[in-house]
Each structure stands twice: as structure tokens, then as C-alpha cells.
Enzyme design. Structure first.
Site, PDB file in Angstrom:
ATOM      1  N   CYS A  11      23.509  27.147  30.731  1.00  0.00           N
ATOM      2  CA  CYS A  11      23.316  27.677  32.094  1.00  0.00           C
ATOM      3  C   CYS A  11      21.862  27.594  32.570  1.00  0.00           C
ATOM      4  O   CYS A  11      21.595  27.202  33.711  1.00  0.00           O
ATOM      5  CB  CYS A  11      23.833  29.109  32.186  1.00  0.00           C
ATOM      6  N   HIS A  45      20.407  34.247  36.366  1.00  0.00           N
ATOM      7  CA  HIS A  45      19.228  33.920  35.556  1.00  0.00           C
ATOM      8  C   HIS A  45      18.064  33.564  36.490  1.00  0.00           C
ATOM      9  O   HIS A  45      18.256  32.872  37.487  1.00  0.00           O
ATOM     10  CB  HIS A  45      19.490  32.692  34.665  1.00  0.00           C
TER      11      HIS A  45
HETATM   12  O1  25A Z   1      29.384  29.349  20.812  1.00  0.00           O
HETATM   13  P1  25A Z   1      28.722  29.394  22.141  1.00  0.00           P
HETATM   14  O2  25A Z   1      28.871  28.104  22.892  1.00  0.00           O
HETATM   15  O3  25A Z   1      27.272  29.786  22.067  1.00  0.00           O
HETATM   16  O4  25A Z   1      29.493  30.530  23.041  1.00  0.00           O
HETATM   17  C1  25A Z   1      29.558  31.913  22.659  1.00  0.00           C
HETATM   18  C2  25A Z   1      30.100  32.780  23.768  1.00  0.00           C
HETATM   19  O5  25A Z   1      29.395  32.429  24.958  1.00  0.00           O
HETATM   20  C3  25A Z   1      30.258  32.584  26.061  1.00  0.00           C
HETATM   21  C4  25A Z   1      31.680  32.890  25.617  1.00  0.00           C
HETATM   22  O6  25A Z   1      31.947  34.294  25.869  1.00  0.00           O
HETATM   23  C5  25A Z   1      31.589  32.631  24.120  1.00  0.00           C
HETATM   24  O7  25A Z   1      32.367  33.575  23.435  1.00  0.00           O
HETATM   25  N1  25A Z   1      30.109  31.344  26.746  1.00  0.00           N
HETATM   26  C6  25A Z   1      30.583  30.127  26.451  1.00  0.00           C
HETATM   27  N2  25A Z   1      30.135  29.233  27.324  1.00  0.00           N
HETATM   28  C7  25A Z   1      29.355  29.914  28.191  1.00  0.00           C
HETATM   29  C8  25A Z   1      28.596  29.546  29.312  1.00  0.00           C
HETATM   30  N3  25A Z   1      28.518  28.285  29.758  1.00  0.00           N
HETATM   31  C9  25A Z   1      29.356  31.255  27.822  1.00  0.00           C
HETATM   32  N4  25A Z   1      28.694  32.174  28.484  1.00  0.00           N
HETATM   33  C10 25A Z   1      27.988  31.782  29.546  1.00  0.00           C
HETATM   34  N5  25A Z   1      27.928  30.516  29.964  1.00  0.00           N
HETATM   35  P2  25A Z   1      32.953  34.811  26.987  1.00  0.00           P
HETATM   36  O8  25A Z   1      33.013  36.285  26.928  1.00  0.00           O
HETATM   37  O9  25A Z   1      32.682  34.178  28.273  1.00  0.00           O
HETATM   38  O10 25A Z   1      34.364  34.220  26.548  1.00  0.00           O
HETATM   39  C11 25A Z   1      35.046  34.656  25.474  1.00  0.00           C
HETATM   40  C12 25A Z   1      36.442  34.026  25.697  1.00  0.00           C
HETATM   41  O11 25A Z   1      36.780  33.372  24.499  1.00  0.00           O
HETATM   42  C13 25A Z   1      38.118  33.771  24.192  1.00  0.00           C
HETATM   43  N6  25A Z   1      38.399  33.585  22.793  1.00  0.00           N
HETATM   44  C14 25A Z   1      37.831  34.204  21.746  1.00  0.00           C
HETATM   45  N7  25A Z   1      38.394  33.797  20.586  1.00  0.00           N
HETATM   46  C15 25A Z   1      39.347  32.890  20.934  1.00  0.00           C
HETATM   47  C16 25A Z   1      39.343  32.760  22.336  1.00  0.00           C
HETATM   48  N8  25A Z   1      40.173  31.935  22.972  1.00  0.00           N
HETATM   49  C17 25A Z   1      41.053  31.223  22.232  1.00  0.00           C
HETATM   50  N9  25A Z   1      41.124  31.308  20.903  1.00  0.00           N
HETATM   51  C18 25A Z   1      40.299  32.126  20.214  1.00  0.00           C
HETATM   52  N10 25A Z   1      40.399  32.220  18.879  1.00  0.00           N
HETATM   53  C19 25A Z   1      38.160  35.190  24.599  1.00  0.00           C
HETATM   54  O12 25A Z   1      39.448  35.666  24.807  1.00  0.00           O
HETATM   55  C20 25A Z   1      37.447  35.108  25.930  1.00  0.00           C
HETATM   56  O13 25A Z   1      38.364  34.681  26.909  1.00  0.00           O
HETATM   57  P3  25A Z   1      39.987  37.002  24.051  1.00  0.00           P
HETATM   58  O14 25A Z   1      41.408  36.753  23.811  1.00  0.00           O
HETATM   59  O15 25A Z   1      39.097  37.277  22.843  1.00  0.00           O
HETATM   60  O16 25A Z   1      39.942  38.212  25.007  1.00  0.00           O
HETATM   61  C21 25A Z   1      38.820  38.719  25.499  1.00  0.00           C
HETATM   62  C22 25A Z   1      39.249  40.116  25.847  1.00  0.00           C
HETATM   63  O17 25A Z   1      39.369  40.867  24.645  1.00  0.00           O
HETATM   64  C23 25A Z   1      38.440  41.950  24.589  1.00  0.00           C
HETATM   65  N11 25A Z   1      37.901  41.941  23.225  1.00  0.00           N
HETATM   66  C24 25A Z   1      36.844  41.231  22.814  1.00  0.00           C
HETATM   67  N12 25A Z   1      36.621  41.464  21.524  1.00  0.00           N
HETATM   68  C25 25A Z   1      37.588  42.313  21.087  1.00  0.00           C
HETATM   69  C26 25A Z   1      38.402  42.624  22.176  1.00  0.00           C
HETATM   70  N13 25A Z   1      39.447  43.452  22.070  1.00  0.00           N
HETATM   71  C27 25A Z   1      39.717  43.997  20.862  1.00  0.00           C
HETATM   72  N14 25A Z   1      38.983  43.731  19.776  1.00  0.00           N
HETATM   73  C28 25A Z   1      37.923  42.919  19.841  1.00  0.00           C
HETATM   74  N15 25A Z   1      37.173  42.651  18.735  1.00  0.00           N
HETATM   75  C29 25A Z   1      37.486  41.705  25.692  1.00  0.00           C
HETATM   76  O18 25A Z   1      37.091  42.878  26.299  1.00  0.00           O
HETATM   77  C30 25A Z   1      38.216  40.811  26.665  1.00  0.00           C
HETATM   78  O19 25A Z   1      38.838  41.581  27.662  1.00  0.00           O
HETATM   79  O1  L14 Z   2      24.951  27.632  25.364  1.00  0.00           O
HETATM   80  O2  L14 Z   2      23.514  34.273  25.553  1.00  0.00           O
HETATM   81  O3  L14 Z   2      25.993  27.763  27.251  1.00  0.00           O
HETATM   82  O4  L14 Z   2      22.854  33.891  27.597  1.00  0.00           O
HETATM   83  C1  L14 Z   2      24.639  30.140  27.486  1.00  0.00           C
HETATM   84  C2  L14 Z   2      24.358  31.604  27.587  1.00  0.00           C
HETATM   85  C3  L14 Z   2      24.869  30.355  25.015  1.00  0.00           C
HETATM   86  C4  L14 Z   2      24.580  31.822  25.152  1.00  0.00           C
HETATM   87  C5  L14 Z   2      25.462  28.303  26.277  1.00  0.00           C
HETATM   88  C6  L14 Z   2      23.344  33.526  26.518  1.00  0.00           C
HETATM   89  C7  L14 Z   2      25.451  29.792  26.271  1.00  0.00           C
HETATM   90  C8  L14 Z   2      23.683  32.070  26.328  1.00  0.00           C
END
Ligand code: 25A
Ligand code: L14
Length: 341
Positions: A129, A249
Site C-alpha cells: 500500500c 497512510h
Molecule cells: O502476509 P501478508 O501479505 O503480510 O498479509 C498479512 C495480513 O495483511 C492483511 C490481511 O489482513 C492479512 O491477514 N493484508 C493483506 N494484504 C493487504 C493489503 N494490501 C493487507 N492489509 C492491507 N493491505 P486482513 O484482516 O485484511 O484479512 C484477513 C482475511 O484473511 C482471511 N483468512 C485468514 N485465514 C484464512 C483466510 N481466508 C482463507 N483461508 C484462511 N485459512 C480472514 O478471514 C480475513 O478475511 P477469517 O475467516 O479469518 O475471518 C476474519 C473474521 O474473523 C475474526 N477473527 C480473526 N481472528 C480470529 C477471529 N475470530 C475468532 N478467533 C480468531 N483467532 C475477525 O474479527 C474477522 O471478523
Molecule cells: O505487504 O502492516 O501489502 O501496514 C501492507 C500493510 C503488509 C502489512 C502488504 C501493514 C501489507 C502492512
């Protein structure tokens, strides 16, 4: 335009929710939309655009019949399912860092390098981002004047770290005003050994540290910027800081352009005519971009454009955008739109 079958992996997350919103808002030519997440969220009902969607667990078969799959569920989920989705006929637009620096995989901001989409092999990466908003604003400058150096410091919102980090800032703010104990469990990153409060604080760590002393977020900005601009010689260094801002940001960016004697007015004119960019820069009216006012907006906002008094090609800029929109969901949907045209 041909209508397509779309899947969103991570549909319940901070970014996935916005991808669905943007697809509906922009009249993206959808035949069907499938919302995928973890088992935990399977069965959840999401209402959007007058439709009821039921979230399903992500499994390999989820991708049968899908034309475009947006992934935003973290790097490990992309590693597990992206190739599977491609095998089953989908084009994957991946929001995670899993494949961004893989040489054959395009890393795309449509306003900057739409050409990189030509000849893709099924997976396209959406950049980080902080990188997206910076390169969108710098592209018109680089194109016209050249660009030799970037030094950036970021002021990043918690929503970049997902919905749990947003909850943490809200909870800590309540704990602070009630003078109760402040609980820190998510930031600076869920996997970190130590956690620090983000409410009323500034944390100079986003993601984990590399042996170089830079964080992975800083290295993403440095490496991804060079790849998107196609310029390995460009000098880029970054310092990334988390602030108690929910969305949007901000970046303080110092650049050295390719020639001396350029004026602030020239930069203003270039940015005013740039796609996806809005100049908000008038000190006499206290006009400058702020994250609170960029939230929900598609554009990248630029202000505080000043000439460096000590360097003949140096300028300072202040760049702000909604990290969940241009920084993530919107850019992904724009990539899909570019593929379809
Ligand atoms: O690895 P990276 O690339 O660095 O990315 C890490 C994180 O960055 C975010 C994204 O978080 C990711 O988890 N992200 C990724 N790209 C991004 C970007 N460009 C970015 N952020 C900013 N810019 P996120 O919160 O946006 O998304 C998380 C989603 O991932 C789903 N997910 C998780 N495990 C999964 C999965 N989907 C498929 N298969 C899997 N195994 C997750 O869905 C969410 O949609 P979910 O089912 O976990 O439901 C989220 C709901 O559940 C609640 N919750 C969270 N943790 C728990 C929980 N409930 C009970 N117990 C828990 N432990 C949440 O409140 C939510 O409502
Ligand atoms: O790589 O924590 O797209 O603000 C961007 C947001 C990683 C996490 C990515 C953050 C994400 C980052």
C-alpha cells in the site's frame, strides 16, 4: 465487456470487504461473486448491493469456473491456493507479498506500468500500500523530469495490519480514557516477541526486522518501487512508522529529479494533470492532505510541495491516500479492469 465469475479470498477482512464494495460501486462486469475466507467465517452472511452472499471456506475446488480471483488473506494463503486457482483457469490478483518480487510475476499499478501485464502467466501481484501511493504520485515527475533518488518516511494507519489491529487501537483508546490497563497483543506485528501500545504512540516498526536493520515493510517499499519503475539503479530508502490513525497512510517524501532548475510550479502542473492524483497545496489557506479526509476516497493526495534549499534537484512532498482503497482494493480492481479492456 465480457462478464466474469469472480472470487474474493479473505472476503471478511479489512481489504476483502473493500474489494467487494469497489466491484459493485464501479459496475465491474460480474457474472457471479464468490466470497471465500477461513473455516471460521464459513456461513457468515454478507449483504452488499442488494445481494446476500454466504461466505465459504477456501478449498481448491472453490476456484472451479472462476475467471478472476482476488487474494487478500495473507501470504501463506496465497502460497497455498494461488497456483491451484491458476491451474483451475483463474487469473489471480494477489494483494499479499507472496509473489511480488518473483521475476516473472508482474507487479502492477495501472497508472504507472499497465504494460507489465502483457504476457502474464496467471498471477499478478498488487504492490504494498505505501508503495502504490508513492509511485502513483511520482510517476508523472519521473516520466517528465527523471528521478534519481527517493528518501521516504511513512506515517501508517493501523488498518494496514488488518481488522484485528483496528480493534486493538479502539480498545486501547478506551482503556486509556478509562485509565485501565492497556493491553497490546497485535502491534507492531502479531508474530513479534514484544508488543507495544499504538494508542497515543508512534511505533517505528512495521513487520519484522531484516539483518540489515531495516524492517520488511521498508524493504518492500525500496524493492517494489524499483521493480514497478523498472529502474534497479534508482536510489530508494524508507523509514516506516505506525501511527494511531485508523485509515490513510501519509508519507513525507524527499526526491531528487533528473535535472536542476525545476520549479515548484512545474511539479504542481505535472501532478495536477496526473491520473488518480489530486493536488491539495495552498499554505495560505492551510490546504494540505490529511488521512482523516482521504478515507473513503479513491485518489492519491499530494501537498506541501517545496524545493529543497540545499540541493538544486531536491524537492519535498507530502503524499496521503486511503491504504485500503488505492493502496489495496481499488488498485486490484483497476488491475482486473485493465486486463478486461
Ligand atoms: O502476509 P501478508 O501479505 O503480510 O498479509 C498479512 C495480513 O495483511 C492483511 C490481511 O489482513 C492479512 O491477514 N493484508 C493483506 N494484504 C493487504 C493489503 N494490501 C493487507 N492489509 C492491507 N493491505 P486482513 O484482516 O485484511 O484479512 C484477513 C482475511 O484473511 C482471511 N483468512 C485468514 N485465514 C484464512 C483466510 N481466508 C482463507 N483461508 C484462511 N485459512 C480472514 O478471514 C480475513 O478475511 P477469517 O475467516 O479469518 O475471518 C476474519 C473474521 O474473523 C475474526 N477473527 C480473526 N481472528 C480470529 C477471529 N475470530 C475468532 N478467533 C480468531 N483467532 C475477525 O474479527 C474477522 O471478523
Ligand atoms: O505487504 O502492516 O501489502 O501496514 C501492507 C500493510 C503488509 C502489512 C502488504 C501493514 C501489507 C502492512
Amino acid at each position: 465487456m465480457k462478464k466474469v465469475n469472480v472470487a474474493i479470498v479473505g472476503a471478511t477482512g479489512a481489504v476483502g470487504t473493500k474489494i467487494l464494495e469497489k466491484l459493485l460501486e464501479r459496475d465491474f462486469p460480474v457474472q457471479s461473486i464468490k466470497l471465500l475466507a477461513s473455516k471460521r467465517s464459513a456461513g457468515t452472511e454478507i449483504t452488499a448491493g442488494g445481494h446476500n452472499y454466504i461466505v465459504e471456506e477456501t478449498v481448491p475446488e472453490s476456484f472451479d469456473g472462476i475467471d478472476i480471483a482476488f487474494f487478500s488473506a495473507g501470504g501463506s494463503i496465497s502460497e497455498k491456493f494461488a497456483h491451484e486457482a491458476v491451474k483451475r483457469g483463474a487469473v489471480v490478483i494477489d494483494n499479499t507479498s507472496a509473489f511480488r518480487m518473483t521475476e516473472q510475476i508482474p507487479l502492477v499499478v495501472p497508472e504507472v506500468n499497465a504494460d507489465a501485464l502483457n504476457g502474464h502467466a496467471g498471477i499478478i501481484s498488487n504492490p504494498n500500500c505505501s508503495t502504490i501511493q508513492m509511485v502513483t504520485a511520482l510517476q508523472p515527475i519521473r516520466e517528465k523530469l527523471g528521478l534519481n533518488r527517493i528518501i521516504v518516511s511513512t506515517y501508517q494507519a493501523v488498518s494496514g495490519a488488518g481488522s484485528e489491529a483496528i480493534d486493538e487501537l479502539e480498545n486501547q483508546s478506551n482503556q486509556f480514557t478509562k485509565r485501565s490497563e492497556i493491553k497490546a497483543e497485535i502491534l507492531p506485528s502479531a508474530s513479534a516477541e514484544r508488543h507495544y501500545p499504538i494508542a497515543f504512540n508512534a511505533i517505528p516498526q512495521i513487520d519484522s526486522f531484516d539483518s540489515s536493520g531495516y524492517t520488511l515493510e521498508e524493504l518492500k517499499m525500496m524493492n517494489e518501487t524499483k521493480k514497478i519503475f523498472g529502474d534497479p539503479e534508482l536510489s530508494v530508502s524508507a523509514t516506516c512508522v505506525r501511527l494511531p490513525v485508523v485509515t490513510g497512510h501519509s508519507e513525507s517524501v524527499y526526491i531528487e529529479v533528473g535535472q536542476d532548475g525545476v520549479t515548484v510550479k512545474e511539479l504542481h502542473d505535472l501532478l495536477t494533470n496526473a491520473p488518480g492524483v489530486v493536488v491539495q497545496d495552498d499554505p495560505s489557506k492551510q490546504l494540505y492532505p490529511m488521512p482523516l479526509f482521504a478515507e473513503g476516497k479513491d485518489e492519491v493526495f499530494v501537498g506541501r510541495i517545496r524545493k529543497d534549499p540545499e540541493h538544486p534537484a531536491g524537492f519535498h512532498l507530502w503524499i496521503v491516500s486511503d491504504n485500503l482503497l488505492k493502496g489495496a482494493a481499488l488498485n486490484s480492481v483497476q488491475i482486473a479492469e485493465t486486463l478486461l479492456t
